[in-house]
Scaffold this motif. Structure first.
Motif, short mmCIF file in Angstrom:
data_model
loop_
_atom_site.label_atom_id
_atom_site.label_comp_id
_atom_site.label_asym_id
_atom_site.label_seq_id
_atom_site.Cartn_x
_atom_site.Cartn_y
_atom_site.Cartn_z
N GLY A 48 0.80 -1.22 0.00
CA GLY A 48 0.00 0.00 0.00
C GLY A 48 0.83 1.27 0.00
N GLY A 49 2.12 1.17 0.29
CA GLY A 49 2.99 2.33 0.22
C GLY A 49 2.74 3.38 1.27
N ARG A 50 2.13 3.01 2.42
CA ARG A 50 1.84 3.97 3.48
C ARG A 50 2.69 3.66 4.70
N LEU A 51 3.35 4.68 5.23
CA LEU A 51 4.20 4.53 6.41
C LEU A 51 3.75 5.49 7.49
N SER A 52 4.11 5.16 8.71
CA SER A 52 3.90 6.14 9.78
C SER A 52 4.84 7.31 9.55
N VAL A 53 4.57 8.43 10.18
CA VAL A 53 5.42 9.61 10.01
C VAL A 53 6.85 9.29 10.43
N ALA A 54 7.02 8.56 11.52
CA ALA A 54 8.36 8.22 12.00
C ALA A 54 9.08 7.31 10.99
N GLN A 55 8.38 6.30 10.46
CA GLN A 55 8.99 5.41 9.46
C GLN A 55 9.36 6.19 8.20
N HIS A 56 8.48 7.06 7.80
CA HIS A 56 8.71 7.88 6.61
C HIS A 56 9.96 8.74 6.79
N ASP A 57 10.05 9.44 7.91
CA ASP A 57 11.19 10.32 8.15
C ASP A 57 12.49 9.54 8.19
N GLN A 58 12.47 8.36 8.82
CA GLN A 58 13.67 7.56 8.93
C GLN A 58 14.12 7.05 7.56
N ARG A 59 13.17 6.59 6.75
CA ARG A 59 13.51 6.05 5.43
C ARG A 59 14.14 7.13 4.55
N LEU A 60 13.55 8.32 4.54
CA LEU A 60 14.10 9.41 3.72
C LEU A 60 15.45 9.85 4.24
N SER A 61 15.57 9.95 5.56
CA SER A 61 16.84 10.39 6.16
C SER A 61 17.97 9.42 5.82
N ASP A 62 17.69 8.13 5.86
CA ASP A 62 18.72 7.14 5.57
C ASP A 62 19.24 7.27 4.15
N ILE A 122 19.17 17.25 5.10
CA ILE A 122 18.26 16.15 5.42
C ILE A 122 17.02 16.68 6.12
N GLU A 123 17.22 17.52 7.12
CA GLU A 123 16.08 18.06 7.86
C GLU A 123 15.15 18.85 6.95
N ALA A 124 15.74 19.64 6.04
CA ALA A 124 14.92 20.47 5.15
C ALA A 124 14.15 19.61 4.15
N ASP A 125 14.80 18.59 3.57
CA ASP A 125 14.14 17.75 2.58
C ASP A 125 13.06 16.87 3.21
N VAL A 126 13.33 16.34 4.38
CA VAL A 126 12.33 15.52 5.06
C VAL A 126 11.12 16.38 5.42
N ALA A 127 11.37 17.60 5.87
CA ALA A 127 10.25 18.50 6.21
C ALA A 127 9.44 18.83 4.96
N SER A 128 10.11 19.03 3.81
CA SER A 128 9.40 19.31 2.56
C SER A 128 8.53 18.13 2.15
N ALA A 129 9.09 16.92 2.22
CA ALA A 129 8.31 15.72 1.87
C ALA A 129 7.14 15.53 2.83
N ARG A 130 7.39 15.74 4.12
CA ARG A 130 6.31 15.57 5.11
C ARG A 130 5.18 16.56 4.83
N ARG A 131 5.54 17.78 4.47
CA ARG A 131 4.54 18.82 4.22
C ARG A 131 3.64 18.44 3.03
N GLN A 132 4.20 17.74 2.05
CA GLN A 132 3.45 17.44 0.83
C GLN A 132 2.81 16.06 0.81
N LEU A 133 3.36 15.11 1.58
CA LEU A 133 2.94 13.72 1.45
C LEU A 133 2.38 13.10 2.73
N CYS A 134 2.36 13.83 3.81
CA CYS A 134 1.95 13.25 5.10
C CYS A 134 0.67 13.88 5.62
N GLY A 135 -0.12 13.04 6.28
CA GLY A 135 -1.23 13.53 7.07
C GLY A 135 -0.81 13.61 8.52
N ALA A 136 -1.77 13.54 9.42
CA ALA A 136 -1.45 13.65 10.84
C ALA A 136 -0.63 12.45 11.32
#
Length: 463
Positions: A366-380, A392-406
């Motif tokens: 389904g391609g859905r991760l928790s916010v913590a899993q998402h941030d860790q995967r992108l950071s790695d 890393i912090e800036a790019d993860v924040a950009s992705a979270r802003r566009q692709l994450c819900g609560a």
């Protein structure tokens, strides 16, 4: 009642005048279509100049000290990968690619605080063929530059497509909007004769006598043997459908043809199979299946659009025909944009039953991760590519802003673009998590993956 009579008469006269103008416009359009020059046969690729040929001969096929290749998510093939864009924290999208005369690659994409924002610009970077390192990105066009060149207000820009024309120059087409959303778009183009360092003033592509809006571009052009250009475009206002523009060598629209029964389909990708044969693959606006049409008379007519066996989650694809005649597609082959794969035609020239070459894949169904899993995967991955903590912090924040819900985040690998360079490698650029443009280089002649994943057995959709 008499005082109102002149008003009614004037109103009727205005109606008659408007109707007459419409009739004249339709007549002029019909006259223009009747006088359009016949189409030439397709060309396999732009005709290379002597300069191109000589530089190609001196371009090294490989170089030492390259980083080790990576394994695909399923471990079945190898590729080189790296990030193209370098400005952290941006929303980036819709990259395209061209090979320069000296063997380097130039990528273009749009970047800003968010898609459609007023600060969006068209960015570019160049990759050295020997080291596979990308230069720092620079700006090609912003809204202000387009406004000065077009003498009109520009609200937003997007979807830059770069390509080499038959005369050897580089062309860049862009979508721009003056009023409303993307459905109100028109296409602007510019030309470079020095490999993209300098560009002509932007010009508006006139595709319709009626307001000239709702024509957008995403796919790579094709070429005709007489030097003309075939540009795949699509329409979104009131209804979605795919079209092909035929352009003169100086950029004027000679002809426009709608692909039949392409209602709801958009962003066509054209793959030339012969002097008069080509296929058009299209994104499904209804999230049903990858759509396809074909021509057997060099684009003068196209077959009715029909569904293929491959699903399409309302997502763009890309395609390329190699120097050996094989066709490749890059697409999201599942229910969302969390998986990106390549398809290669089989012996019969069809993608049906092709085994996907996975480029990106979600670790969970389904391609859905928790916010913590998402941030860790992108950071790695960013860390593995050498990004700093600040980046890393800036790019993860950009992705979270566009692709994450609560609580849940989507993974997105989208809007691919394919190119084969003269050394035979395939190059793929695509949007990585809406925060970076990523580049993959692969050898198309490496041992193909085993058929562990087969094409879904979907019945064609009804039309």
């Amino acid at each position: 009642m008499n005082p109102g009579a002149p008003v009614v008469t004037r109103s009727r006269r205005i109606d008659f005048m408007a109707a007459g103008l419409l009739v004249l416009a339709f007549a002029a359009s019909g006259w223009h279509i009747a006088r359009r020059p016949p189409a030439s046969d397709f060309a396999a690729a732009p005709v290379a100049s002597t300069a191109v040929a000589s530089m190609a001969a001196s371009t090294p096929a490989s170089a030492p000290n390259l980083p080790p290749p990576q394994l695909s998510p399923d471990g079945r093939w190898r590729f080189d990968a790296g990030f193209v864009s370098s400005s952290p924290g941006k929303a980036v999208h819709a990259a395209s690619l061209v090979e320069l005369l000296d063997g380097r690659l130039r990528a273009v994409w749009f970047s800003g605080s968010r898609e459609g924002a007023g600060d969006v610009t068209v960015q570019t970077a160049v990759m050295d063929a020997a080291s596979q390192r990308w230069s720092a990105e620079t700006t090609l066009f912003d809204r202000q530059a387009l406004q000065r060149g077009l003498w009109r207000y520009v609200k937003k820009i997007g979807n830059p497509v770069i390509a080499r024309a038959p005369d050897g120059s580089l062309w860049l087409w862009m979508v721009n909007v003056s009023l409303g959303g993307w459905a109100g778009s028109s296409i602007t183009w510019a030309r470079s004769t020095d490999e993209g360092f300098n560009w002509s003033p932007p010009r508006r592509l006139v595709t319709s006598p009626f307001l000239n809006i709702s024509t957008l571009v995403k796919g790579a052009p094709i070429f005709y043997q007489n030097g003309e250009i075939g540009l795949p475009v699509y329409h979104e206002l009131m209804a979605k459908f795919a079209e092909v523009l035929r352009l003169s060598p100086d950029g004027q629209v000679l002809d426009k043809l709608r692909i039949p029964a392409s209602h709801g389909s958009l962003q066509p990708v054209l793959l030339v199979a012969g002097p008069q044969q080509a296929q058009a693959y299209m994104r499904s606006g209804q999230s049903t299946a990858l759509m396809m049409s074909q021509t057997h008379d060099a684009g003068q007519t196209w077959s009715a659009t029909a569904a293929t066996a491959w699903p399409n989650p309302d997502s763009a694809m890309a395609g390329v025909v190699t120097s050996g005649g094989q066709q490749w597609l890059a697409l999201n082959p599942g229910e969302n944009r969390g998986t990106l794969a390549l398809l290669r035609t089989g012996a019969g020239g069809s993608f049906d039953g092709a085994s996907p070459w996975l480029v990106e894949a979600s670790p969970v169904a389904g391609g859905r991760l928790s916010v913590a899993q998402h941030d860790q995967r992108l950071s790695d991955e960013l860390r593995a590519q050498g990004a700093s903590l600040t980046q890393i912090e800036a790019d993860v924040a950009s992705a979270r802003r566009q692709l994450c819900g609560a609580e849940i985040c989507a993974l997105e690998y989208s809007y691919p673009y394919l190119l084969q360079s003269r050394d035979g490698y395939l190059h793929l650029v695509y949007t990585w998590q809406r925060s970076r443009i990523k580049h993959v280089r692969l050898d198309p002649l490496q041992r193909p993956p085993t058929a562990e994943i087969s094409a879904p057995n979907h019945a064609p959709a009804a039309h």
